[in-house]
Design an enzyme around this catalytic site. Structure first.
Site, PDB file in Angstrom:
ATOM      1  N   LYS A 129       0.661  -1.045   0.045  1.00  0.00           N
ATOM      2  CA  LYS A 129       0.010   0.113  -0.026  1.00  0.00           C
ATOM      3  C   LYS A 129       0.791   1.261  -0.147  1.00  0.00           C
ATOM      4  O   LYS A 129       1.245   1.671   0.982  1.00  0.00           O
ATOM      5  CB  LYS A 129      -1.077  -0.046   1.374  1.00  0.00           C
ATOM      6  CG  LYS A 129      -1.772  -1.358   1.303  1.00  0.00           C
ATOM      7  CD  LYS A 129      -1.196  -2.324   2.448  1.00  0.00           C
ATOM      8  CE  LYS A 129      -2.311  -3.289   2.767  1.00  0.00           C
ATOM      9  NZ  LYS A 129      -2.658  -3.989   1.673  1.00  0.00           N
ATOM     10  N   ASP A 144       5.048  13.637  -6.292  1.00  0.00           N
ATOM     11  CA  ASP A 144       6.184  14.268  -6.780  1.00  0.00           C
ATOM     12  C   ASP A 144       7.685  14.202  -6.012  1.00  0.00           C
ATOM     13  O   ASP A 144       8.131  15.075  -5.936  1.00  0.00           O
ATOM     14  CB  ASP A 144       5.612  15.981  -6.375  1.00  0.00           C
ATOM     15  CG  ASP A 144       4.535  16.370  -7.129  1.00  0.00           C
ATOM     16  OD1 ASP A 144       4.315  15.930  -8.243  1.00  0.00           O
ATOM     17  OD2 ASP A 144       3.799  17.402  -6.748  1.00  0.00           O
ATOM     18  N   LYS A 203      -1.556  -2.940  10.990  1.00  0.00           N
ATOM     19  CA  LYS A 203      -0.349  -3.466  10.912  1.00  0.00           C
ATOM     20  C   LYS A 203       0.704  -2.673  11.645  1.00  0.00           C
ATOM     21  O   LYS A 203       1.484  -2.173  10.962  1.00  0.00           O
ATOM     22  CB  LYS A 203       0.227  -4.372   9.555  1.00  0.00           C
ATOM     23  CG  LYS A 203      -1.093  -5.013   9.070  1.00  0.00           C
ATOM     24  CD  LYS A 203      -1.519  -4.238   7.816  1.00  0.00           C
ATOM     25  CE  LYS A 203      -2.180  -4.981   6.984  1.00  0.00           C
ATOM     26  NZ  LYS A 203      -3.485  -5.893   7.152  1.00  0.00           N
ATOM     27  N   ASP A 241       8.931   0.055  23.452  1.00  0.00           N
ATOM     28  CA  ASP A 241       9.354   0.904  24.342  1.00  0.00           C
ATOM     29  C   ASP A 241       9.098   2.325  24.241  1.00  0.00           C
ATOM     30  O   ASP A 241       9.656   3.170  24.563  1.00  0.00           O
ATOM     31  CB  ASP A 241      10.870   0.872  24.609  1.00  0.00           C
ATOM     32  CG  ASP A 241      11.437  -0.686  25.273  1.00  0.00           C
ATOM     33  OD1 ASP A 241      10.385  -1.338  25.518  1.00  0.00           O
ATOM     34  OD2 ASP A 241      12.379  -1.092  25.052  1.00  0.00           O
TER      35      ASP A 241
END
Length: 489
Positions: free
Chosen positions: A226, A231, A409, A414
């Protein structure tokens, strides 16, 4: 009757011998090897038709098309960065402590994924499809020279037509518009749909297309990227595609919870290189030479921002046995000292990822995983439930998101290290799909992701041993059976 039994026995013998030759002649994950062997043996003859569509590897000559000048373009930059890897200082970047901590991971991605460290990025994150599309359309309208798009799903629905109309308008204005879509993931979308764009001077092709797709029946290797670049200055990467369901307009899924990151800065160069690599493998007639002066001016302009986020754009695919994104996940989990936060719609980890999670949680690291509470693929969902129970027994907190479908996803370590991209925590993303993630070294983004996780948890249910104890034997059977199919899902 004895003759019939002899014929059946001969067929089964030939089928078994053919199954052994078929699955063991090519190197692959041992779990997948045995899973396919069981399919071929226990579904005689028909199993080979299933294997023809879902089990064969991509041909090597087609694989080689995905390497070449695009990778060579960044090799000198990577070699220079390797020599300079040392102690980052505060005057170089506010994220110097994170970069110093992550030097091992940075060099690993340079060595395995041809991924340079790209700094000075401004980043924004969108969890709602409407917010993502509104900003995307704004960037499209402001495009001056190029728009490159690569989506697993580009549906010919309402938002798909709106996107096509806008791209067609930009092509008529002289903007170089190129679209790659996955034929399987964009089922129902074809060349006829893109004809207005093509007639306006744009380009659109299914990934690795050829005229003999019915003969080349490998549907298991999907372009799951994806990626968008505009530009050479602005880019997008994450989990969202082009389709009404990603805007929460499909009754089946309801609200769609996802994560898409907008990048302004050097990080776009990494997205651009990945797109050009895939474009040159897909369109043999109109290749892009990333080293040509006009291509550098169009696709790799110098971009100056006030941003401080550094990132590496990491791709993995069935070409390489390195499983780069999976290695990145394992490395991140291994680096965790306090917390690991994961969002994934499909929780089907292989043994190496399971071991990394076990080691982390038993070392006192707080691990939180958020998955959907509804299926989009029945077997995948049941396998996810199986692994949810196993991880819960280890002391890992797994939440089921209740307010629609969760498709993000992401991983946060930490509250410092972040991964956002297309790769799920499953065998398919690790071994079969063409995937792309951004591994980001930025405290500010990590803080924003922390807030996103807390908001999602408020709409989720913590999975407990009590919940699993109340499940029926039939549901339990489906979960265990689906787990056996994990390497094939």
């Amino acid at each position: 009757m004895s003759l019939v039994l002899e014929i059946i026995g001969l067929i089964l013998l030939i089928n078994t011998i053919a199954a052994i030759i078929t699955v063991f002649r090519q190197p692959r994950n041992i779990a997948a090897t045995w899973a396919w062997f069981l399919v071929l043996v226990f579904i005689p003859v028909l199993g080979f038709f299933i294997y023809a569509f879902f089990g064969r590897r991509l041909p090597k000559n087609r694989m080689l098309l995905l390497s070449g000048s695009t990778k060579k373009q960044v090799s000198s930059l990577i070699n220079k960065q390797k020599r300079q890897l040392g102690k980052f200082t505060a005057d170089q970047t506010p994220n110097y402590q994170i970069l110093n901590r992550a030097q091992g991971q940075i060099e690993m991605f340079m060595n395995t994924a041809t991924a340079p460290l790209l700094g000075n990025n401004e980043v924004d994150v969108y969890t709602k499809g409407t917010d993502f599309v509104n900003q995307l359309f704004t960037d499209f309208k402001n495009a001056r020279s190029s728009i490159n798009i690569e989506f697993y799903t580009f549906y010919a629905d309402n938002i798909g037509h709106q996107t096509l109309d806008l791209l067609t308008e930009k092509a008529k204005q002289g903007v170089d518009v190129r679209v790659i879509y996955d034929a399987w993931g964009s089922m129902g979308t074809n060349e006829k749909f893109f004809r207005p764009l093509i007639e306006a001077g744009g380009h659109a092709y299914p990934f690795l297309h050829n005229r003999f797709n019915l003969i080349d029946m490998r549907v298991n290797f999907r372009d799951h990227h994806k990626i968008v670049t505009i530009d050479g200055e602005y880019g997008y990467i994450g989990g969202m595609n082009i389709g009404d369901q990603y805007l929460g307009r499909k009754k089946k899924f309801g609200n769609w919870y996802d994560c898409m990151m907008r990048v302004h800065g050097q990080g776009v160069q990494g997205l651009q290189s990945r797109f050009i690599l895939d474009w040159n493998a897909t369109d043999q007639q109109d290749k892009i030479d990333p080293n040509a002066a006009d291509a550098i001016a169009k696709y790799y302009p110098e971009v100056k921002t006030d941003g401080h986020a550094a990132m590496q754009i990491v791709a993995s695919d069935p070409i390489s046995s390195m499983e780069q994104i999976k290695m990145g996940y394992i490395k991140l989990i291994g680096m965790a000292q306090r917390s690991v936060k994961i969002m994934t719609p499909y929780l089907i980890p292989d043994e190496s990822v399971l071991d990394a999670l076990k080691i982390a949680v038993k070392s006192g690291v707080d691990i939180t995983i958020i998955t959907p509470d509804m299926p989009d693929h029945p077997f995948v969902y049941r396998a996810t439930q199986y692994y949810t129970e196993q991880l819960t027994k280890l002391g890992i907190k797994v939440y089921a998101y209740n307010n629609g479908f969760l498709h993000a996803k992401t991983m946060v370590i930490d509250d410092e290290l972040v991964s956002i991209g297309s790769a799920n925590l499953d065998y398919r993303s690790f071994e079969l799909n063409f995937e792309c993630n951004a591994f980001v070294y930025d405290k500010d983004l990590a803080n924003r992701m922390e807030a996103i996780y807390q908001d999602a948890i408020l709409e989720s249910t913590l999975q407990t041993k009590q919940i699993f104890a109340q499940e029926s034997w039939w549901l339990n059977f489906k979960q265990h059976f689906s787990r056996l199919l994990s390497p094939l899902l």
